[in-house]
Design a protein around this motif. Structure first.
Motif, PDB file in Angstrom:
ATOM      1  N   MET A  51       0.829  -1.205   0.000  1.00 25.20           N
ATOM      2  CA  MET A  51       0.000   0.000   0.000  1.00 25.20           C
ATOM      3  C   MET A  51       0.869   1.263   0.000  1.00 25.20           C
ATOM      4  SD  MET A  51      -2.831   1.217   2.823  1.00 25.20           S
ATOM      5  CE  MET A  51      -1.560   1.645   4.032  1.00 25.20           C
ATOM      6  N   VAL A  52       1.898   1.274   0.840  1.00 28.88           N
ATOM      7  CA  VAL A  52       2.764   2.452   0.945  1.00 28.88           C
ATOM      8  C   VAL A  52       3.576   2.662  -0.335  1.00 28.88           C
ATOM      9  CG1 VAL A  52       4.748   3.430   2.177  1.00 28.88           C
ATOM     10  CG2 VAL A  52       2.911   2.316   3.447  1.00 28.88           C
ATOM     11  N   LEU A  53       4.077   1.559  -0.923  1.00 28.81           N
ATOM     12  CA  LEU A  53       4.947   1.688  -2.097  1.00 28.81           C
ATOM     13  C   LEU A  53       4.173   2.001  -3.374  1.00 28.81           C
ATOM     14  CD1 LEU A  53       7.531  -1.213  -1.557  1.00 28.81           C
ATOM     15  CD2 LEU A  53       7.909   1.243  -1.283  1.00 28.81           C
ATOM     16  N   VAL A  54       2.992   1.420  -3.530  1.00 26.16           N
ATOM     17  CA  VAL A  54       2.246   1.586  -4.784  1.00 26.16           C
ATOM     18  C   VAL A  54       1.385   2.845  -4.781  1.00 26.16           C
ATOM     19  CG1 VAL A  54       0.484   0.546  -6.275  1.00 26.16           C
ATOM     20  CG2 VAL A  54       2.249  -0.887  -5.240  1.00 26.16           C
ATOM     21  N   THR A  55       0.764   3.176  -3.667  1.00 28.06           N
ATOM     22  CA  THR A  55      -0.124   4.337  -3.612  1.00 28.06           C
ATOM     23  C   THR A  55       0.670   5.638  -3.740  1.00 28.06           C
ATOM     24  OG1 THR A  55      -1.578   3.113  -2.116  1.00 28.06           O
ATOM     25  CG2 THR A  55      -1.914   5.503  -2.258  1.00 28.06           C
ATOM     26  N   PRO A  56       0.276   6.527  -4.662  1.00 27.79           N
ATOM     27  CA  PRO A  56       0.957   7.842  -4.796  1.00 27.79           C
ATOM     28  C   PRO A  56       0.547   8.765  -3.660  1.00 27.79           C
ATOM     29  CG  PRO A  56      -0.861   7.676  -6.349  1.00 27.79           C
ATOM     30  CD  PRO A  56      -0.779   6.350  -5.671  1.00 27.79           C
ATOM     31  N   LEU A  57       1.199   8.651  -2.531  1.00 25.55           N
ATOM     32  CA  LEU A  57       0.776   9.346  -1.308  1.00 25.55           C
ATOM     33  C   LEU A  57       0.850  10.862  -1.411  1.00 25.55           C
ATOM     34  CD1 LEU A  57       2.541   6.987   1.272  1.00 25.55           C
ATOM     35  CD2 LEU A  57       0.131   6.990   0.594  1.00 25.55           C
ATOM     36  N   ALA A  58       1.951  11.381  -1.956  1.00 25.62           N
ATOM     37  CA  ALA A  58       2.139  12.844  -1.972  1.00 25.62           C
ATOM     38  C   ALA A  58       2.242  13.403  -3.383  1.00 25.62           C
ATOM     39  CB  ALA A  58       3.408  13.204  -1.185  1.00 25.62           C
ATOM     40  N   SER A  59       2.064  12.569  -4.381  1.00 28.13           N
ATOM     41  CA  SER A  59       2.249  13.010  -5.761  1.00 28.13           C
ATOM     42  C   SER A  59       1.064  13.838  -6.241  1.00 28.13           C
ATOM     43  CB  SER A  59       2.433  11.805  -6.673  1.00 28.13           C
ATOM     44  OG  SER A  59       3.562  11.067  -6.256  1.00 28.13           O
ATOM     45  N   LYS A  60       1.325  14.673  -7.244  1.00 25.32           N
ATOM     46  CA  LYS A  60       0.293  15.529  -7.830  1.00 25.32           C
ATOM     47  C   LYS A  60       0.037  15.130  -9.272  1.00 25.32           C
ATOM     48  CE  LYS A  60       1.535  19.599  -5.061  1.00 25.32           C
ATOM     49  NZ  LYS A  60       1.938  21.012  -5.126  1.00 25.32           N
ATOM     50  N   THR A  61      -1.190  15.396  -9.706  1.00 26.77           N
ATOM     51  CA  THR A  61      -1.525  15.204 -11.106  1.00 26.77           C
ATOM     52  C   THR A  61      -1.276  16.526 -11.841  1.00 26.77           C
ATOM     53  OG1 THR A  61      -3.809  15.911 -10.818  1.00 26.77           O
ATOM     54  CG2 THR A  61      -3.320  13.578 -10.462  1.00 26.77           C
ATOM     55  N   ALA A  62      -1.506  16.531 -13.143  1.00 19.05           N
ATOM     56  CA  ALA A  62      -1.319  17.771 -13.912  1.00 19.05           C
ATOM     57  C   ALA A  62      -2.312  18.845 -13.476  1.00 19.05           C
ATOM     58  CB  ALA A  62      -1.482  17.489 -15.404  1.00 19.05           C
ATOM     59  N   GLU A  63      -3.445  18.412 -12.965  1.00 17.38           N
ATOM     60  CA  GLU A  63      -4.477  19.362 -12.523  1.00 17.38           C
ATOM     61  C   GLU A  63      -4.316  19.756 -11.059  1.00 17.38           C
ATOM     62  OE1 GLU A  63      -5.222  16.398 -13.977  1.00 17.38           O
ATOM     63  OE2 GLU A  63      -5.466  17.242 -15.998  1.00 17.38           O
ATOM     64  N   GLY A  64      -3.360  19.190 -10.375  1.00 17.33           N
ATOM     65  CA  GLY A  64      -3.174  19.534  -8.974  1.00 17.33           C
ATOM     66  C   GLY A  64      -3.114  18.304  -8.106  1.00 17.33           C
ATOM     67  N   ASP A  65      -3.397  18.476  -6.809  1.00 14.09           N
ATOM     68  CA  ASP A  65      -3.315  17.352  -5.864  1.00 14.09           C
ATOM     69  C   ASP A  65      -4.363  16.291  -6.179  1.00 14.09           C
ATOM     70  OD1 ASP A  65      -1.321  18.660  -4.582  1.00 14.09           O
ATOM     71  OD2 ASP A  65      -2.625  19.514  -3.033  1.00 14.09           O
ATOM     72  N   ARG A  66      -3.934  15.029  -5.939  1.00 14.48           N
ATOM     73  CA  ARG A  66      -4.908  13.941  -6.033  1.00 14.48           C
ATOM     74  C   ARG A  66      -5.870  14.059  -4.855  1.00 14.48           C
ATOM     75  NH1 ARG A  66      -3.523  10.064  -9.743  1.00 14.48           N
ATOM     76  NH2 ARG A  66      -1.320   9.949 -10.364  1.00 14.48           N
ATOM     77  N   LYS A  67      -7.069  13.617  -5.045  1.00 17.69           N
ATOM     78  CA  LYS A  67      -8.052  13.680  -3.977  1.00 17.69           C
ATOM     79  C   LYS A  67      -7.722  12.676  -2.891  1.00 17.69           C
ATOM     80  CE  LYS A  67     -11.858  15.302  -6.876  1.00 17.69           C
ATOM     81  NZ  LYS A  67     -13.232  15.043  -7.369  1.00 17.69           N
ATOM     82  N   THR A  68      -7.861  13.130  -1.656  1.00 18.19           N
ATOM     83  CA  THR A  68      -7.549  12.272  -0.515  1.00 18.19           C
ATOM     84  C   THR A  68      -8.414  11.024  -0.501  1.00 18.19           C
ATOM     85  OG1 THR A  68      -6.930  14.210   0.786  1.00 18.19           O
ATOM     86  CG2 THR A  68      -7.384  12.178   1.996  1.00 18.19           C
ATOM     87  N   SER A 122       4.168   7.714  -9.185  1.00 16.79           N
ATOM     88  CA  SER A 122       4.427   8.887  -8.344  1.00 16.79           C
ATOM     89  C   SER A 122       5.247   9.932  -9.098  1.00 16.79           C
ATOM     90  CB  SER A 122       5.140   8.471  -7.063  1.00 16.79           C
ATOM     91  OG  SER A 122       6.377   7.854  -7.379  1.00 16.79           O
ATOM     92  N   THR A 123       5.388  11.103  -8.474  1.00 15.17           N
ATOM     93  CA  THR A 123       6.171  12.206  -9.050  1.00 15.17           C
ATOM     94  C   THR A 123       7.007  12.872  -7.967  1.00 15.17           C
ATOM     95  OG1 THR A 123       4.363  13.765  -8.666  1.00 15.17           O
ATOM     96  CG2 THR A 123       4.431  12.657 -10.832  1.00 15.17           C
ATOM     97  N   GLY A 124       7.896  13.736  -8.411  1.00 14.26           N
ATOM     98  CA  GLY A 124       8.653  14.555  -7.478  1.00 14.26           C
ATOM     99  C   GLY A 124       9.530  13.770  -6.525  1.00 14.26           C
ATOM    100  N   MET A 125       9.590  14.270  -5.266  1.00 18.48           N
ATOM    101  CA  MET A 125      10.431  13.667  -4.243  1.00 18.48           C
ATOM    102  C   MET A 125       9.999  12.236  -3.927  1.00 18.48           C
ATOM    103  SD  MET A 125      13.029  13.840  -2.339  1.00 18.48           S
ATOM    104  CE  MET A 125      13.451  15.579  -2.500  1.00 18.48           C
ATOM    105  N   GLU A 126       8.694  11.980  -3.972  1.00 16.84           N
ATOM    106  CA  GLU A 126       8.199  10.625  -3.706  1.00 16.84           C
ATOM    107  C   GLU A 126       8.756   9.639  -4.731  1.00 16.84           C
ATOM    108  OE1 GLU A 126       4.001   8.112  -3.301  1.00 16.84           O
ATOM    109  OE2 GLU A 126       3.955  10.311  -3.466  1.00 16.84           O
ATOM    110  N   ARG A 127       8.826  10.065  -5.991  1.00 17.79           N
ATOM    111  CA  ARG A 127       9.379   9.195  -7.030  1.00 17.79           C
ATOM    112  C   ARG A 127      10.847   8.886  -6.738  1.00 17.79           C
ATOM    113  NH1 ARG A 127       8.737  10.126 -13.464  1.00 17.79           N
ATOM    114  NH2 ARG A 127       6.821   8.983 -12.990  1.00 17.79           N
ATOM    115  N   LYS A 128      11.597   9.900  -6.289  1.00 14.08           N
ATOM    116  CA  LYS A 128      13.021   9.687  -5.979  1.00 14.08           C
ATOM    117  C   LYS A 128      13.203   8.701  -4.828  1.00 14.08           C
ATOM    118  CE  LYS A 128      14.528  14.242  -7.585  1.00 14.08           C
ATOM    119  NZ  LYS A 128      15.168  15.537  -7.206  1.00 14.08           N
ATOM    120  N   ILE A 129      12.365   8.864  -3.799  1.00 11.70           N
ATOM    121  CA  ILE A 129      12.466   7.968  -2.644  1.00 11.70           C
ATOM    122  C   ILE A 129      12.163   6.528  -3.058  1.00 11.70           C
ATOM    123  CG2 ILE A 129      11.438   7.353  -0.421  1.00 11.70           C
ATOM    124  CD1 ILE A 129      10.996  10.367   0.032  1.00 11.70           C
TER     125      ILE A 129
END
Length: 562
Positions: free
Chosen positions: A16-33, A82-89
């Motif tokens: 769940m932690v590895l696959v779910t994009p926890l902090a990543s954003k879409t092109a339109e903004g934040d993913r819905k919680t 994922s994107t950004g820092m989450e992708r790097k981690i």
């Protein structure tokens, strides 16, 4: 079962932690919680469910080292989502998992020396001479299995069941074969649920008939779901590293148990070093764990034959490391594959201790000389490597089989279960011979160093008696293994005579008026073929505890050799 579910839930949480994009954003903004929660919950449930099924079906150990390939795959999926820092981690986690996975794959290269050290053996020249007043456990398992199948009608509702794997052991001081009654298939298990017991047969007396012993077994090798003894052992011991199949052991009161060898990896989930057993009561399912120094006295095969075979491989293959096993092959020796259980053969010494025997040959093709042989204590795992007399060249088990089978080429009989013994100071192969139907026909003994010295007889003790006769004529033989090997002289009148043709020679057995029995081959005393009742003879013989004393020299009164 609780630990299995807990382990599965932890893997689901990691997924769940590895696959779910926890902090990543879409092109339109934040993913819905709410989406992240639903998606994460879905991954958790699926991950937990799949892990539970895999653990339950495969019966694999539940150690963290097993899930690194899974973490690698999950981290790569999470990296793509994922994107950004989450992708790097997650990229770093995937890279670390890849390195560890490579470490697991490369383990055989760098732990070869550790494997050899774990399997290193004591070195001796020759094993102790066999006590010829004993009978070796020499009934081959193929023959025992055939007899048990023919005695299967003793089992209640025999159409439900089939014969399980044979296991040789000592029960109440007798060497026997044990074979559990197993279910034929799933539907028979559904109807029967409980196995009625096991069959038992002597491992020393080929004329002994198998007997069915009633002893209900709920947990069996052929059972399903939680009644499968291998799965039952795994659920009770989720983290233990098992090697080898479960084996049936019977105590001196006839109560059966299943045991299985556990141990540890040499390193990086590679290699195996036995440490103890898990024992399960087949009726109640009660499970106990014992280290090798504390196993119950009735257990003979605490170390599985598969584990011993693997140790033999380490000892012969990695004597000078991994690369030498591939290139050069200095001092490399290959264990034989002629054994009856996982390329090794169980034998018992005069004290009733079970050992696993195997012989070693050269890796060079076309060479049938033996480099040595090993005996591994089946209770402790302690092994001894016997080099044999370096001044003599010993043939290996394949060579012994070929020599013996050539004697019966017209009958198409086959040699089985070759075991080397020290008979009267002579390294010798004892080999049962079976016909095309798998029934025991005779026993052959052939010298490992002098193949021309060979005999065949209906029983191992008769073969030993004949072998002693031909060995007694060898000047450098001291007839080790007899109760008293000194030579004596006597004379007397012949009361009874019996002559038997043995190959090119005649074996003459006779009784003197001193009430002692003697035996001599015409190879030793050619004029013995003329012996008759009433003759007076002078003898030089080897004193022993045998019923028939082997004669080394004989003079018949009135008949003189020129």
């Amino acid at each position: 079962m609780t630990l299995t579910l807990t382990m599965s839930a932890l893997i689901g949480l990691i997924a769940m932690v590895l696959v779910t994009p926890l902090a990543s954003k879409t092109a339109e903004g934040d993913r819905k919680t709410s989406f992240k929660l639903k998606f994460g919950l879905f991954i958790f449930i699926v991950g937990t469910l799949i892990s539970s099924i895999v653990f339950y079906v495969t019966k694999i150990d539940q150690n963290w080292s097993i899930i690194w390939p899974v973490i690698l795959v999950l981290a790569i999926i999470g990296l793509l989502l994922s994107t950004g820092m989450e992708r790097k981690i997650k990229g770093l986690i995937a890279f670390a998992s890849l390195i560890y996975f490579g470490y697991l794959l490369a383990a055989p290269v760098f732990n070869a020396n550790q494997k050899f050290e774990s399997a290193d053996m004591d070195h001796k020249v020759e094993m102790k001479a066999f006590d010829d007043t004993k009978t070796p456990a020499s009934v081959p398992p193929k023959f025992a299995r055939n007899k048990m199948k023919k005695a299967f009608s003793q089992v209640p509702n025999p159409s439900y069941y089939e014969l399980g794997d044979l296991q040789i052991q000592k029960v109440a001081g007798e060497y026997v074969y044990i074979a559990p009654v197993e279910f034929s298939d799933f539907f028979k298990w559904m109807k029967g649920k409980v196995s009625p017991g096991y069959l038992i047969m002597s491992a020393t007396d080929s004329s002994n008939n198998p007997k069915f012993v009633k002893s209900e077994m709920v947990y069996t090798a052929s059972g399903y779901f939680n009644n499968n003894v291998e799965r039952h052992m795994r659920l009770a011991n989720p983290k233990e590293i098992f090697y080898g199949d479960p084996q049936l052991e019977v105590d001196d009161d006839g109560k059966p148990y299943y045991i299985r060898t556990y141990g540890k990896f040499i390193s990086a989930r590679n290699g195996f070093d036995p440490k103890g057993i898990v024992m399960v009561d087949v009726k109640t399912g009660a499970s106990k764990t014992y280290t090798l120094d504390k196993i119950p006295a009735f257990i003979d095969g605490a170390i599985s034959p598969e584990a011993v075979s693997r140790q033999n491989e380490y000892f012969g293959k990695y004597v000078h490391g991994f690369w030498n096993s591939l290139v050069g092959k200095k001092d490399v020796k290959l264990p034989s594959d002629e054994g009856t259980e996982a390329n090794v053969s169980p034998v018992f010494d005069e004290n009733g201790t079970m050992f696993y025997f195997t012989d070693f040959r050269s890796p060079k093709k076309g060479v049938d000389s033996m480099l040595g042989y090993s005996l591994t204590d089946a209770r402790t795992g302690h092994a001894t490597y016997y080099t044999g007399n370096k001044e003599e060249s010993y043939m290996d088990s394949q060579g012994a089989i070929q020599i013996i089978e050539k004697k019966f080429i017209e009958k198409k009989w086959r040699a089985s279960m070759p075991i080397i013994y020290n008979f009267y100071g002579e390294a010798s192969w004892l080999v049962p011979v079976l016909d095309s139907n798998g029934f025991l026909q005779n026993y052959s003994i052939v010298s490992a160093a002098r193949p021309e010295l060979s005999v065949s007889a209906a029983t191992p003790n008769e073969a030993l008696r004949q072998y002693k006769t031909i060995i007694s004529r060898i000047g450098n033989s001291s007839l080790k293994g007899t109760s008293a090997a000194e030579e004596k002289e006597t004379q007397g009148k012949v009361v009874r005579v019996y002559k038997e043709k043995n190959g090119d020679f005649t074996t003459v057995s006779f009784l003197l008026d001193n009430k002692e029995n003697y035996i001599v081959s015409s190879e030793v005393a050619p004029l013995a073929v003329y012996l008759k009742e009433g003759d007076t003879v002078k003898l030089k013989y080897v004193n022993s505890s045998e019923v028939f004393l082997p004669v080394k020299e004989m003079v018949i009164e009135g008949i003189e050799e020129k």
